[in-house]
Design a protein around this motif. Structure first.
Motif, PDB file in Angstrom:
ATOM      1  N   GLU A  37       0.825  -1.215   0.000  1.00  0.00           N
ATOM      2  CA  GLU A  37       0.000   0.000   0.000  1.00  0.00           C
ATOM      3  C   GLU A  37       0.850   1.253   0.000  1.00  0.00           C
ATOM      4  O   GLU A  37       0.513   2.259  -0.642  1.00  0.00           O
ATOM      5  CB  GLU A  37      -0.932  -0.028   1.213  1.00  0.00           C
ATOM      6  CG  GLU A  37      -2.001  -1.107   1.121  1.00  0.00           C
ATOM      7  CD  GLU A  37      -2.612  -1.468   2.458  1.00  0.00           C
ATOM      8  OE1 GLU A  37      -3.406  -2.427   2.499  1.00  0.00           O
ATOM      9  OE2 GLU A  37      -2.283  -0.805   3.473  1.00  0.00           O
ATOM     10  N   ALA A  38       1.978   1.203   0.709  1.00  0.00           N
ATOM     11  CA  ALA A  38       2.873   2.359   0.735  1.00  0.00           C
ATOM     12  C   ALA A  38       3.449   2.657  -0.645  1.00  0.00           C
ATOM     13  O   ALA A  38       3.805   3.800  -0.946  1.00  0.00           O
ATOM     14  CB  ALA A  38       4.004   2.127   1.737  1.00  0.00           C
ATOM     15  N   GLU A  39       3.532   1.621  -1.499  1.00  0.00           N
ATOM     16  CA  GLU A  39       4.026   1.799  -2.867  1.00  0.00           C
ATOM     17  C   GLU A  39       2.912   2.128  -3.847  1.00  0.00           C
ATOM     18  O   GLU A  39       3.139   2.191  -5.056  1.00  0.00           O
ATOM     19  CB  GLU A  39       4.746   0.520  -3.319  1.00  0.00           C
ATOM     20  CG  GLU A  39       6.047   0.242  -2.587  1.00  0.00           C
ATOM     21  CD  GLU A  39       7.115   1.267  -2.918  1.00  0.00           C
ATOM     22  OE1 GLU A  39       7.198   1.695  -4.082  1.00  0.00           O
ATOM     23  OE2 GLU A  39       7.864   1.655  -1.999  1.00  0.00           O
ATOM     24  N   GLY A  40       1.685   2.336  -3.325  1.00  0.00           N
ATOM     25  CA  GLY A  40       0.582   2.756  -4.175  1.00  0.00           C
ATOM     26  C   GLY A  40      -0.322   1.658  -4.684  1.00  0.00           C
ATOM     27  O   GLY A  40      -1.250   1.931  -5.459  1.00  0.00           O
ATOM     28  N   TYR A  41      -0.125   0.410  -4.264  1.00  0.00           N
ATOM     29  CA  TYR A  41      -0.978  -0.686  -4.725  1.00  0.00           C
ATOM     30  C   TYR A  41      -2.236  -0.771  -3.861  1.00  0.00           C
ATOM     31  O   TYR A  41      -2.222  -0.435  -2.669  1.00  0.00           O
ATOM     32  CB  TYR A  41      -0.223  -2.014  -4.673  1.00  0.00           C
ATOM     33  CG  TYR A  41       0.936  -2.094  -5.633  1.00  0.00           C
ATOM     34  CD1 TYR A  41       0.735  -2.472  -6.964  1.00  0.00           C
ATOM     35  CD2 TYR A  41       2.232  -1.779  -5.223  1.00  0.00           C
ATOM     36  CE1 TYR A  41       1.794  -2.543  -7.851  1.00  0.00           C
ATOM     37  CE2 TYR A  41       3.304  -1.837  -6.111  1.00  0.00           C
ATOM     38  CZ  TYR A  41       3.072  -2.215  -7.421  1.00  0.00           C
ATOM     39  OH  TYR A  41       4.126  -2.280  -8.297  1.00  0.00           O
ATOM     40  N   ARG A  42      -3.322  -1.247  -4.466  1.00  0.00           N
ATOM     41  CA  ARG A  42      -4.578  -1.406  -3.724  1.00  0.00           C
ATOM     42  C   ARG A  42      -4.950  -2.882  -3.645  1.00  0.00           C
ATOM     43  O   ARG A  42      -4.540  -3.694  -4.478  1.00  0.00           O
ATOM     44  CB  ARG A  42      -5.704  -0.611  -4.363  1.00  0.00           C
ATOM     45  CG  ARG A  42      -6.122  -1.084  -5.746  1.00  0.00           C
ATOM     46  CD  ARG A  42      -7.175  -0.164  -6.341  1.00  0.00           C
ATOM     47  NE  ARG A  42      -7.693  -0.637  -7.620  1.00  0.00           N
ATOM     48  CZ  ARG A  42      -7.112  -0.452  -8.780  1.00  0.00           C
ATOM     49  NH1 ARG A  42      -5.963   0.217  -8.840  1.00  0.00           N
ATOM     50  NH2 ARG A  42      -7.660  -0.904  -9.892  1.00  0.00           N
ATOM     51  N   ALA A  43      -5.750  -3.224  -2.639  1.00  0.00           N
ATOM     52  CA  ALA A  43      -6.093  -4.625  -2.369  1.00  0.00           C
ATOM     53  C   ALA A  43      -6.987  -5.197  -3.457  1.00  0.00           C
ATOM     54  O   ALA A  43      -7.911  -4.539  -3.947  1.00  0.00           O
ATOM     55  CB  ALA A  43      -6.783  -4.743  -1.016  1.00  0.00           C
TER      56      ALA A  43
END
Length: 462
Positions: A37-43
């Motif tokens: 998430e910190a790298e911009g990915y979403r679940a």
């Protein structure tokens, strides 16, 4: 240890076993969902990675693990990284560097991800209102809650609740029911057995494979029930006086039953040991238990292993891995604990299961009349309570092993075994509460002596 796969082309991260089939060259892996998430990915909406155990790898430095325990306890709810670093004796900058190097996130990012994932599970599983979910998850305001959920899940809380699946909802006849996820293997029978053998009378109970205990939250009383749920989760039923900060109740319960750390590296390194290896092969799901209340655990261990109650008969020698359940003096130790609870604890009526009191605070024990308890034991309990009440003895998870055990051993009547058991329950992975008859080989088990001790304890004859 769960490894998350993130796909560069879609911006989505998944848990193992997801049906998505991206090209290998487009995939990055993360050990923490928070790092993805910190790298911009979403679940991923299909595999929902927020529903699996998100533990920290056991090869992380012990300092990082202690910081994680403080975050789980809620330190960052009302303070910042500077205050967290101060508790650990370092600057916030150095703490952030350690977290980035070993976890891929900052402490704030780690805390925010845990709050958001817990909130998402509440939105799925419970009927709590949106506002109750926000405050139960540790958010300070609805605005902060909405912003975090949009950042992590790209949707509002209302939109997320509308997406939940019918099978997620957990029926409850009172209380809040939640899944406590773990990565198999996990040996609930062994954990329940340990908790039963070490239960504080009137405060804890294990019946029918379900662990129950009373709790006190800011003076208000509650009840927790933990039992088997499925192949990858336990079920927790929490009867709480209020929902605010419920995330910390659930995470403390998870710590109590050993769900916050998966002993992957520890088990792999101990597997080659001639003593511990066969025990790991026989019961690979053994975990190291934590503590609901540090002072409670300290009193329980000090009493159970007090020299005045545990002196062996002439010619008797304790065996490797001998447990509290093997000691002839266990009945007397339980009577002492029951007396402490009776005279200093808060009475609770109508719960059943042998639960009658909430465990007392250090201040209450320090002022209590402990007549009826053997003199040497009563003096040790009083001294321990006074040191904790005055702030001279910290039982926080951030205390180094040698510092914690040294402070405990400075109290007259606290045995080495008791000090090591306290350290083990407070998260020291190299704590070694092994009886003296097994001292020689345990140097080979460093730095995982706590897990080795739990395997020996589980294998000891009853």
């Amino acid at each position: 240890m769960t490894t998350y796969s993130a796909v560069r082309t879609t911006g989505i991260y998944c848990r193992p076993g997801c049906g998505a089939k991206p090209l290998a060259e487009n995939v990055r892996t993360f050990e923490l969902a928070a790092a993805a998430e910190a790298e911009g990915y979403r679940a991923c909406l299909r595999c929902r990675p927020y529903r699996v155990a998100g533990t920290v790898a056991d090869d992380a430095p012990e300092l990082v693990c202690r910081a994680v325990q403080l975050i789980i306890a809620g330190v960052l709810d009302d303070a910042d990284e500077v205050a967290l670093g101060a508790q650990l004796g370092m600057s916030a900058r150095h703490l952030r560097r350690l977290f980035n190097d070993h976890l891929g996130v900052t402490p704030d990012q780690f805390a925010r991800s845990r709050r958001a994932h817990f909130a998402r599970r509440l939105l799925d599983d419970s009927e709590l209102t949106i506002a109750d979910v926000a405050f139960a998850s540790g958010f300070g305001s609805l605005r902060q809650f909405n912003r975090a959920m949009r950042e992590v899940f790209r949707a509002t809380p209302r939109e997320l609740r509308d997406r939940r699946r019918r099978t997620d909802r957990l029926a409850a006849d009172g209380g809040l029911v939640l899944r406590m996820p773990f990565t198999p293997p996990y040996d609930w029978d062994a954990m329940a057995g340990f908790l039963a053998r070490n239960a504080v009378p009137g405060v804890e109970s294990v019946q029918g494979g379900v662990y129950r205990r009373t709790i006190a939250l800011d003076g208000a009383l509650g009840l927790l029930e933990i039992g088997p749920g499925g192949v990858d989760h336990l079920l927790l039923k929490a009867h709480l006086p209020y929902w605010e900060g419920a995330i910390h109740v659930v995470e403390r319960a998870g710590c109590l039953v050993g769900l916050t750390t998966e002993p992957v590296l520890a088990a792999a390194q101990l597997a080659a040991d001639p003593v511990i290896g066969p025990l790991i092969e026989a019961r690979p799901g053994i975990r190291v238990p934590g503590a609901w209340g540090p002072f409670e655990v300290a009193v329980q261990a000090v009493v159970t292993h007090h020299p005045a109650l545990t002196r062996p008969s002439p010619g008797e020698r304790p065996h490797a891995g001998s447990s509290q359940g093997d000691r002839p003096a266990l009945t007397e130790a339980r009577e002492v604990l029951a007396r402490v609870v009776e005279v200093a604890g808060t009475q609770v009526d109508g719960l059943g299961f042998g639960l009658t009191h909430a465990f007392p605070s250090a201040e209450s024990v320090a002022e209590a009349d402990l007549s009826g308890i053997p003199g040497e034991v009563a003096r040790t309990i009083k001294a321990l309570a006074h040191e904790v009440a005055l702030g001279n003895l910290s039982l926080a998870a951030c205390a180094p092993l040698e510092e914690l055990t040294g402070a405990l051993l400075a109290i007259d009547g606290v045995s080495e075994e008791a000090a090591q058991w306290v350290a083990l329950r407070l998260g020291a992975r190299d704590a070694s509460p092994i009886t003296k008859g097994a001292r020689e080989p345990d140097e080979a088990w460093r730095p995982w002596r706590a897990l080795a001790a739990m395997h020996l304890e589980a294998a000891a004859p009853r």
